[in-house]
Design an enzyme around this catalytic site. Structure first.
Site, PDB file in Angstrom:
ATOM      1  N   THR A   1      89.999  74.187  57.483  1.00 40.72           N
ATOM      2  CA  THR A   1      89.811  73.800  56.084  1.00 40.72           C
ATOM      3  C   THR A   1      88.455  73.130  55.855  1.00 40.72           C
ATOM      4  O   THR A   1      87.876  72.565  56.776  1.00 40.72           O
ATOM      5  CB  THR A   1      90.936  72.808  55.691  1.00 40.72           C
ATOM      6  OG1 THR A   1      90.641  72.230  54.428  1.00 40.72           O
ATOM      7  CG2 THR A   1      91.068  71.666  56.696  1.00 40.72           C
ATOM      8  N   ASP A   2      88.008  73.152  54.598  1.00 43.46           N
ATOM      9  CA  ASP A   2      86.766  72.439  54.256  1.00 43.46           C
ATOM     10  C   ASP A   2      86.970  70.924  54.232  1.00 43.46           C
ATOM     11  O   ASP A   2      86.005  70.159  54.229  1.00 43.46           O
ATOM     12  CB  ASP A   2      86.216  72.922  52.906  1.00 43.46           C
ATOM     13  CG  ASP A   2      87.161  72.714  51.722  1.00 43.46           C
ATOM     14  OD1 ASP A   2      88.301  72.249  51.937  1.00 43.46           O
ATOM     15  OD2 ASP A   2      86.765  73.027  50.588  1.00 43.46           O
ATOM     16  N   GLU A   3      88.252  70.482  54.218  1.00 43.95           N
ATOM     17  CA  GLU A   3      88.510  69.037  54.107  1.00 43.95           C
ATOM     18  C   GLU A   3      88.020  68.261  55.315  1.00 43.95           C
ATOM     19  O   GLU A   3      87.882  67.035  55.246  1.00 43.95           O
ATOM     20  CB  GLU A   3      90.007  68.775  53.889  1.00 43.95           C
ATOM     21  CG  GLU A   3      90.513  69.382  52.612  1.00 43.95           C
ATOM     22  CD  GLU A   3      91.765  68.724  52.052  1.00 43.95           C
ATOM     23  OE1 GLU A   3      92.139  67.631  52.492  1.00 43.95           O
ATOM     24  OE2 GLU A   3      92.354  69.328  51.144  1.00 43.95           O
TER      25      GLU A   3
ATOM     26  N   TYR B   1      95.958  64.425  57.044  1.00 49.03           N
ATOM     27  CA  TYR B   1      95.926  65.900  57.152  1.00 49.03           C
ATOM     28  C   TYR B   1      94.574  66.376  57.668  1.00 49.03           C
ATOM     29  O   TYR B   1      94.497  67.102  58.665  1.00 49.03           O
ATOM     30  CB  TYR B   1      96.228  66.536  55.787  1.00 49.03           C
ATOM     31  CG  TYR B   1      95.809  68.001  55.717  1.00 49.03           C
ATOM     32  CD1 TYR B   1      96.473  68.969  56.449  1.00 49.03           C
ATOM     33  CD2 TYR B   1      94.717  68.400  54.923  1.00 49.03           C
ATOM     34  CE1 TYR B   1      96.076  70.312  56.412  1.00 49.03           C
ATOM     35  CE2 TYR B   1      94.308  69.724  54.876  1.00 49.03           C
ATOM     36  CZ  TYR B   1      95.005  70.671  55.623  1.00 49.03           C
ATOM     37  OH  TYR B   1      94.602  71.991  55.588  1.00 49.03           O
TER      38      TYR B   1
ATOM     39  N   LYS C   1      93.496  68.237  61.222  1.00 50.85           N
ATOM     40  CA  LYS C   1      92.831  69.559  61.281  1.00 50.85           C
ATOM     41  C   LYS C   1      91.495  69.430  62.017  1.00 50.85           C
ATOM     42  O   LYS C   1      91.124  70.307  62.802  1.00 50.85           O
ATOM     43  CB  LYS C   1      92.609  70.120  59.870  1.00 50.85           C
ATOM     44  CG  LYS C   1      93.859  70.554  59.136  1.00 50.85           C
ATOM     45  CD  LYS C   1      94.609  71.710  59.783  1.00 50.85           C
ATOM     46  CE  LYS C   1      93.882  73.027  59.680  1.00 50.85           C
ATOM     47  NZ  LYS C   1      94.718  74.158  60.188  1.00 50.85           N
TER      48      LYS C   1
HETATM   49  P1  NAD Z   1     101.779  76.409  54.386  1.00 52.13           P
HETATM   50  O1  NAD Z   1     102.170  74.985  54.461  1.00 52.13           O
HETATM   51  O2  NAD Z   1     102.096  77.189  53.168  1.00 52.13           O
HETATM   52  O3  NAD Z   1     102.387  77.211  55.629  1.00 52.13           O
HETATM   53  C1  NAD Z   1     102.406  76.706  56.919  1.00 52.13           C
HETATM   54  C2  NAD Z   1     103.303  77.598  57.769  1.00 52.13           C
HETATM   55  O4  NAD Z   1     103.275  77.109  59.126  1.00 52.13           O
HETATM   56  C3  NAD Z   1     104.771  77.583  57.336  1.00 52.13           C
HETATM   57  O5  NAD Z   1     105.291  78.895  57.338  1.00 52.13           O
HETATM   58  C4  NAD Z   1     105.450  76.740  58.397  1.00 52.13           C
HETATM   59  O6  NAD Z   1     106.816  77.080  58.605  1.00 52.13           O
HETATM   60  C5  NAD Z   1     104.594  77.045  59.614  1.00 52.13           C
HETATM   61  N1  NAD Z   1     104.647  75.990  60.630  1.00 52.13           N
HETATM   62  C6  NAD Z   1     104.496  74.649  60.447  1.00 52.13           C
HETATM   63  N2  NAD Z   1     104.626  74.003  61.620  1.00 52.13           N
HETATM   64  C7  NAD Z   1     104.830  74.951  62.568  1.00 52.13           C
HETATM   65  C8  NAD Z   1     105.018  74.908  63.974  1.00 52.13           C
HETATM   66  N3  NAD Z   1     105.033  73.743  64.639  1.00 52.13           N
HETATM   67  N4  NAD Z   1     105.205  76.070  64.641  1.00 52.13           N
HETATM   68  C9  NAD Z   1     105.209  77.250  63.977  1.00 52.13           C
HETATM   69  N5  NAD Z   1     105.053  77.345  62.651  1.00 52.13           N
HETATM   70  C10 NAD Z   1     104.860  76.212  61.951  1.00 52.13           C
HETATM   71  O7  NAD Z   1     100.214  76.426  54.669  1.00 52.13           O
HETATM   72  P2  NAD Z   1      99.068  77.346  54.031  1.00 52.13           P
HETATM   73  O8  NAD Z   1      98.632  76.746  52.757  1.00 52.13           O
HETATM   74  O9  NAD Z   1      99.486  78.758  54.091  1.00 52.13           O
HETATM   75  O10 NAD Z   1      97.892  77.084  55.092  1.00 52.13           O
HETATM   76  C11 NAD Z   1      97.802  77.879  56.280  1.00 52.13           C
HETATM   77  C12 NAD Z   1      96.632  77.390  57.096  1.00 52.13           C
HETATM   78  O11 NAD Z   1      95.432  77.489  56.351  1.00 52.13           O
HETATM   79  C13 NAD Z   1      96.753  75.932  57.530  1.00 52.13           C
HETATM   80  O12 NAD Z   1      96.260  75.817  58.844  1.00 52.13           O
HETATM   81  C14 NAD Z   1      95.835  75.186  56.557  1.00 52.13           C
HETATM   82  O13 NAD Z   1      95.315  74.023  57.146  1.00 52.13           O
HETATM   83  C15 NAD Z   1      94.762  76.229  56.305  1.00 52.13           C
HETATM   84  N6  NAD Z   1      94.094  76.157  54.997  1.00 52.13           N
HETATM   85  C16 NAD Z   1      94.830  76.104  53.853  1.00 52.13           C
HETATM   86  C17 NAD Z   1      94.175  76.096  52.613  1.00 52.13           C
HETATM   87  C18 NAD Z   1      94.943  76.055  51.307  1.00 52.13           C
HETATM   88  O14 NAD Z   1      94.328  75.903  50.249  1.00 52.13           O
HETATM   89  N7  NAD Z   1      96.258  76.206  51.309  1.00 52.13           N
HETATM   90  C19 NAD Z   1      92.781  76.148  52.564  1.00 52.13           C
HETATM   91  C20 NAD Z   1      92.064  76.190  53.770  1.00 52.13           C
HETATM   92  C21 NAD Z   1      92.731  76.208  54.983  1.00 52.13           C
HETATM   93  O1  DAU Z   2      90.365  72.320  50.520  1.00 50.46           O
HETATM   94  C1  DAU Z   2      91.314  73.015  51.270  1.00 50.46           C
HETATM   95  C2  DAU Z   2      92.636  72.301  51.186  1.00 50.46           C
HETATM   96  O2  DAU Z   2      93.144  72.520  49.883  1.00 50.46           O
HETATM   97  C3  DAU Z   2      93.641  72.775  52.235  1.00 50.46           C
HETATM   98  O3  DAU Z   2      93.147  72.462  53.510  1.00 50.46           O
HETATM   99  C4  DAU Z   2      95.000  72.106  52.021  1.00 50.46           C
HETATM  100  O4  DAU Z   2      95.946  72.645  52.938  1.00 50.46           O
HETATM  101  C5  DAU Z   2      95.456  72.389  50.609  1.00 50.46           C
HETATM  102  O5  DAU Z   2      96.668  71.721  50.363  1.00 50.46           O
HETATM  103  C6  DAU Z   2      94.403  71.953  49.595  1.00 50.46           C
HETATM  104  O6  DAU Z   2      94.295  70.503  49.577  1.00 50.46           O
HETATM  105  P1  DAU Z   2      94.120  69.688  48.197  1.00 50.46           P
HETATM  106  O7  DAU Z   2      94.588  68.314  48.407  1.00 50.46           O
HETATM  107  O8  DAU Z   2      92.763  69.892  47.638  1.00 50.46           O
HETATM  108  O9  DAU Z   2      95.157  70.560  47.284  1.00 50.46           O
HETATM  109  P2  DAU Z   2      96.270  70.092  46.217  1.00 50.46           P
HETATM  110  O10 DAU Z   2      96.745  71.336  45.559  1.00 50.46           O
HETATM  111  O11 DAU Z   2      97.274  69.184  46.808  1.00 50.46           O
HETATM  112  O12 DAU Z   2      95.416  69.261  45.170  1.00 50.46           O
HETATM  113  C7  DAU Z   2      94.308  69.832  44.496  1.00 50.46           C
HETATM  114  C8  DAU Z   2      93.692  68.749  43.620  1.00 50.46           C
HETATM  115  O13 DAU Z   2      94.613  68.437  42.558  1.00 50.46           O
HETATM  116  C9  DAU Z   2      93.452  67.445  44.342  1.00 50.46           C
HETATM  117  O14 DAU Z   2      92.259  66.852  43.855  1.00 50.46           O
HETATM  118  C10 DAU Z   2      94.654  66.570  43.982  1.00 50.46           C
HETATM  119  C11 DAU Z   2      95.006  67.057  42.593  1.00 50.46           C
HETATM  120  N1  DAU Z   2      96.451  66.999  42.231  1.00 50.46           N
HETATM  121  C12 DAU Z   2      97.354  67.550  43.093  1.00 50.46           C
HETATM  122  C13 DAU Z   2      98.705  67.534  42.797  1.00 50.46           C
HETATM  123  C14 DAU Z   2      99.720  68.121  43.765  1.00 50.46           C
HETATM  124  C15 DAU Z   2      96.842  66.451  41.010  1.00 50.46           C
HETATM  125  O15 DAU Z   2      96.013  65.990  40.214  1.00 50.46           O
HETATM  126  N2  DAU Z   2      98.182  66.444  40.721  1.00 50.46           N
HETATM  127  C16 DAU Z   2      99.137  66.933  41.564  1.00 50.46           C
HETATM  128  O16 DAU Z   2     100.364  66.850  41.248  1.00 50.46           O
END
Ligand code: NAD
Ligand code: DAU
Length: 355
Positions: free
Chosen positions: A136-138, A162, A166
């Protein structure tokens, strides 16, 4: 179909399931999915793949070394694409333990078993093997309004449990390449949105609340900036890195779609007013409710994606305008999916986070 499979971890989650569906449509080798099925894992996301001879689901934990070892030696994957993680920042603030357990220890255990498997591979399988770590970019921390976007050279400065977990996993992956020569690839992507995203995250939460006339919680003043990428574009980028990326390298992925949270929420409200007019709740913007800010809330993320564009020729297909319309339409036409994921456990989370 090419016989050597790839192994995806966390493929029942949001990005993983989009990745598997895209893989089955576009690639010729089988895909295995190892997933623990936490609250975020949903086999229903892969219903349409269930009968595909190129797809197989394995229920298990990446931290279970015995099971992972047997899986690798039995199925002989040519690559691992590692999505499995605890992914929600707010949950990491309430309870960081699981984040360290899966993201740090789980990735470590997986790396150890992959290293043992890879070491005994014969040539040319050994040279061709890849471990792609999805991050992730975080991990780069928070940007000021005028700072340049994160590049692959930006120093790590994670701010939440988180992102710290990562970052730790990214460092382990880096070390396994540097020390043992494991052919790793790491991708650092910005915020994704699209079909199958669990409604704890901003965009699906806003869609569902706005649809049903519930208050829309915006943290602080809604001025935090995220860089949004449609999930299918992220999946294409991961496939591109897997096919062409240079072992040991990291690639930033993003869509040059920086937006303030409040703007995102307003766009969704307006789209729903257009697509699902309802006199009793329109204009939906009036549902916006400013709530207590997230502790340690990162101000701004932005990705400089020039490396993957220049070296591997990847570019996103969707603009934010096209991607968000597709996403809202998907949620409107998948009522059964939504009802299934917003059951008891989900309501407990809402009560804990927003009460
Ligand atoms: P998600 O939370 O939707 O899915 C995570 C999946 O991993 C689930 O299916 C869960 O059951 C599985 N899991 C969790 N713990 C596990 C374990 N111990 N063993 C096997 N499986 C397990 O997550 P997502 O949003 O699809 O993100 C996927 C990946 O991409 C993550 O590594 C996250 O850090 C990264 N990522 C997410 C975003 C985003 O915006 N969602 C952006 C950049 C990177
Ligand atoms: O940048 C990549 C990341 O983006 C991934 O690594 C994470 O897995 C993914 O969850 C996401 O993280 P964020 O914290 O940026 O996403 P989230 O959707 O939780 O929140 C997006 C923005 O919106 C953040 O600034 C917090 C705000 N927010 C979020 C929620 C859930 C609100 O204002 N209200 C809300 O109820």
């Amino acid at each position: 179909m090419e016989s050597k499979p790839i192994l995806v971890t966390g493929g029942a989650g949001f990005i993983g399931s989009n990745f598997i569906l895209q893989w089955l449509a576009a690639e010729s080798s089988p895909v295995f999915n190892l997933d623990k099925l936490t609250y975020a894992g949903n086999p229903g996301n892969l219903e349409s793949a269930a009968c595909d001879p190129g797809y197989r689901f394995i229920h298990g934990d990446i931290a279970d070394r015995e099971m992972v070892s047997a899986l690798l030696s039995g199925q002989k994957p040519r690559a691992i694409v590692h999505f499995a993680a605890e992914s929600h920042v707010d949950r990491s603030i309430h309870g960081p333990d699981e984040f360290v357990r899966t993201n740090v220890n789980g990735t470590f255990n997986l790396l150890e078993e992959v290293r043992a498997y890879w070491t005994q591979l014969a040539s040319p399988d050994r040279e061709q093997f890849r471990f792609l770590h999805v991050s992730t970019d975080e991990v780069y921390g928070s940007l000021g309004a005028d700072d340049p976007a994160f590049s692959e050279l930006t120093a790590y400065a994670p701010n939440s449990p988180y992102s710290a977990s990562k970052a730790a996993s990214d460092h382990l992956v880096r070390a396994y390449h540097h020390t043992y020569g494991l052919p790793t690839l790491t991708t650092n992507c910005s915020n994704n949105y699209g079909p199958f995203q669990f409604p704890e995250k901003l965009i699906p939460l806003v869609i569902l609340n706005a649809l049903s006339g519930k208050a829309i919680p915006v943290y602080g003043e809604g001025q935090n900036v995220r860089d949004w990428l449609y999930v299918a574009d992220h999946c294409e980028a991961v496939r591109t890195v897997l096919a062409q990326g240079k072992p040991g390298e990291t690639y930033n992925i993003g869509g040059r779609n920086e937006k303030r949270n409040l703007e995102i929420v307003q766009i969704i409200c307006d789209l729903l007013d257009e697509l699902r007019p309802d006199a009793s709740i329109t204009p939906r913007r009036k549902l916006i409710s400013f709530v207590r800010d997230r502790p340690g809330h990162d101000r701004r993320y932005a990705i400089d994606a020039r490396k993957i564009e220049r070296e591997l020729g990847w570019r996103p297909r969707e603009t934010f305008e096209t991607g968000i319309r597709k996403t809202v339409e998907w949620y409107l036409s998948h009522d059964a999916w939504t009802r299934a994921v917003t059951s008891g456990q989900y309501r407990q989370w809402l009560a804990k986070q927003y009460s």
